[in-house]
Design an enzyme around this catalytic site. Sequence first.
Site, PDB file in Angstrom:
ATOM      1  N   ARG A 182      -6.887   2.517   0.700  1.00 28.87           N
ATOM      2  CA  ARG A 182      -6.246   1.667   1.703  1.00 28.87           C
ATOM      3  C   ARG A 182      -6.493   2.252   3.087  1.00 28.87           C
ATOM      4  O   ARG A 182      -6.951   3.381   3.242  1.00 28.87           O
ATOM      5  CB  ARG A 182      -4.736   1.588   1.449  1.00 28.87           C
ATOM      6  CG  ARG A 182      -4.093   2.958   1.358  1.00 28.87           C
ATOM      7  CD  ARG A 182      -2.672   2.970   1.805  1.00 28.87           C
ATOM      8  NE  ARG A 182      -2.030   4.245   1.524  1.00 28.87           N
ATOM      9  CZ  ARG A 182      -2.221   5.348   2.226  1.00 28.87           C
ATOM     10  NH1 ARG A 182      -3.077   5.354   3.240  1.00 28.87           N
ATOM     11  NH2 ARG A 182      -1.589   6.470   1.911  1.00 28.87           N
ATOM     12  N   ARG A 221      -1.427  -3.775  -0.997  1.00 28.83           N
ATOM     13  CA  ARG A 221      -2.413  -2.883  -1.604  1.00 28.83           C
ATOM     14  C   ARG A 221      -2.229  -2.747  -3.115  1.00 28.83           C
ATOM     15  O   ARG A 221      -3.209  -2.512  -3.824  1.00 28.83           O
ATOM     16  CB  ARG A 221      -2.385  -1.509  -0.943  1.00 28.83           C
ATOM     17  CG  ARG A 221      -1.037  -0.796  -0.961  1.00 28.83           C
ATOM     18  CD  ARG A 221      -1.100   0.474  -0.116  1.00 28.83           C
ATOM     19  NE  ARG A 221       0.177   1.168   0.018  1.00 28.83           N
ATOM     20  CZ  ARG A 221       1.099   0.878   0.918  1.00 28.83           C
ATOM     21  NH1 ARG A 221       0.900  -0.130   1.758  1.00 28.83           N
ATOM     22  NH2 ARG A 221       2.220   1.581   0.999  1.00 28.83           N
ATOM     23  N   ARG A 264      -1.937   4.417  -9.369  1.00 27.37           N
ATOM     24  CA  ARG A 264      -1.787   4.335  -7.920  1.00 27.37           C
ATOM     25  C   ARG A 264      -2.801   3.313  -7.419  1.00 27.37           C
ATOM     26  O   ARG A 264      -3.914   3.205  -7.956  1.00 27.37           O
ATOM     27  CB  ARG A 264      -2.062   5.688  -7.261  1.00 27.37           C
ATOM     28  CG  ARG A 264      -1.869   5.669  -5.745  1.00 27.37           C
ATOM     29  CD  ARG A 264      -2.337   6.964  -5.092  1.00 27.37           C
ATOM     30  NE  ARG A 264      -2.180   6.878  -3.632  1.00 27.37           N
ATOM     31  CZ  ARG A 264      -2.691   7.754  -2.777  1.00 27.37           C
ATOM     32  NH1 ARG A 264      -3.394   8.784  -3.205  1.00 27.37           N
ATOM     33  NH2 ARG A 264      -2.496   7.593  -1.471  1.00 27.37           N
ATOM     34  N   HIS A 265      -2.436   2.547  -6.406  1.00 26.23           N
ATOM     35  CA  HIS A 265      -3.377   1.627  -5.773  1.00 26.23           C
ATOM     36  C   HIS A 265      -4.629   2.376  -5.326  1.00 26.23           C
ATOM     37  O   HIS A 265      -4.629   3.603  -5.199  1.00 26.23           O
ATOM     38  CB  HIS A 265      -2.733   0.962  -4.558  1.00 26.23           C
ATOM     39  CG  HIS A 265      -2.288   1.964  -3.527  1.00 26.23           C
ATOM     40  ND1 HIS A 265      -3.162   2.570  -2.646  1.00 26.23           N
ATOM     41  CD2 HIS A 265      -1.067   2.487  -3.268  1.00 26.23           C
ATOM     42  CE1 HIS A 265      -2.494   3.417  -1.885  1.00 26.23           C
ATOM     43  NE2 HIS A 265      -1.222   3.385  -2.238  1.00 26.23           N
ATOM     44  N   HIS A 280       2.386   3.452  -6.603  1.00 24.86           N
ATOM     45  CA  HIS A 280       2.024   4.332  -5.499  1.00 24.86           C
ATOM     46  C   HIS A 280       2.009   5.787  -5.946  1.00 24.86           C
ATOM     47  O   HIS A 280       2.464   6.121  -7.040  1.00 24.86           O
ATOM     48  CB  HIS A 280       3.026   4.162  -4.352  1.00 24.86           C
ATOM     49  CG  HIS A 280       3.173   2.750  -3.885  1.00 24.86           C
ATOM     50  ND1 HIS A 280       2.444   2.238  -2.840  1.00 24.86           N
ATOM     51  CD2 HIS A 280       3.966   1.737  -4.333  1.00 24.86           C
ATOM     52  CE1 HIS A 280       2.781   0.967  -2.653  1.00 24.86           C
ATOM     53  NE2 HIS A 280       3.699   0.644  -3.548  1.00 24.86           N
ATOM     54  N   ASP A 281       1.528   6.659  -5.060  1.00 20.04           N
ATOM     55  CA  ASP A 281       1.521   8.078  -5.389  1.00 20.04           C
ATOM     56  C   ASP A 281       2.937   8.600  -5.630  1.00 20.04           C
ATOM     57  O   ASP A 281       3.155   9.457  -6.485  1.00 20.04           O
ATOM     58  CB  ASP A 281       0.802   8.892  -4.316  1.00 20.04           C
ATOM     59  CG  ASP A 281       1.397   8.735  -2.924  1.00 20.04           C
ATOM     60  OD1 ASP A 281       2.242   7.849  -2.711  1.00 20.04           O
ATOM     61  OD2 ASP A 281       0.981   9.505  -2.028  1.00 20.04           O
TER      62      ASP A 281
END
Length: 397
Positions: free
Chosen positions: A35, A104, A31-32, A294-295
């Site tokens: 943010r 992100r 995950r990034h 991402h999540d």
Amino acid sequence: MYIKLFLISVLVLKGHCEKSFKLQQVLILSRHNVRTPLSKNLADFTPKTWPIWKEKSGYLTAKGALLEGYMGEYFALWLKKHDLLENDCPSDDNFFVYANTAQRTIASAKAFVTKGFPGCNVTIHHTSDSHDPIFNPVIHNTTAIFKLEAIEQMRVLLKSLHLNSSYEDLEQILNYKQSEYCLTKQKCDFVTDVNKIFVDVGFKPNVEGPLKISKSVIDSFIMENYEGFPSKEVAWGLLKNNDQWNCVLDLSKGYHSVIFNTTLIARDLARPLLHYMRDILLNKQYKITLLMGHDANIYTVLKSLDFKPYSLKNQHEMTPAGGKLVFQKWLEERSGIFFLKVDYVYQCTNQMREGKKLSLDCPPEFMSMQLEGCKTDEKGFCLWDDFVGILNSLVED
């Protein structure tokens, strides 16, 4: 098969000798990192003033880049320790990086490789499409029966949640009854206001109502804390201990569970990514792969592969910013058998808030993960062939 099972039993009984196990391949699904909040209408839900962020909505912050750089530095050390990196600069044939198109995710991948492999010309691959179909968690199945079953499963899961006390606590933190949303929409009670479920082809499954509002404001609280805002500014100083955090976090976890944690929806959303992962693990020659998403990607992959329930120690989130599912292929050299090991590697809440640098002596947290369909020993190893069978069953055309 019986010979393999016998050998596994012998290995388990005698204990794993580290020298007999050699790491062959790693795929990191990440995950990034930290943010800014995604929601642009947070001011509607409270009369209080929100903290001011320097970056645009949904962008990786400077703190997020710092933390992801620390993860990159750590993984470079970890990969060298296990002899998967022979040189300071990996070749394109050995190291493949692919990121979703959001700022992100690309920025997180850049922070990871820039700090982990300084001076190296590591390519960050990504599509030019605004919505990369590999990472985009949208409904693909166009049948009416799928939609009906998906909505029903989401409805059942939503009804099973017990969130009244969490709703009440969050209302007090926000002073919600004095918010513009309450005063203009006449929707002033999280407990009794209605949550509406949406499942539409080409869109992410969604829940509109108090649960989503709660998720949006809690997301801001979490990112404020990671970013290192003064304690009196994080949720206005009203989340003072783990019990209070966990109570409101149940709302965020509940929202993500409803939209991502039904098997029917998760497998539909994750199928393109799982197909991509299978191709990399089985057909490509990369020793190391970093997929920056991402999540939603981690949630749906976890549910699709049927990982057993888990809890991340020293973390409020189930899929924390910067957290990584690390799929590892190991060779047991005495038997010639390949094994899978999966770890959730993440920075604990305090490491993130305080911006602690990582090293082999000060590592991130490692949580061993287990798949229901791949019998795992006490060291976290299961048969690679069993894992391949699970992957094939999920993505076969």
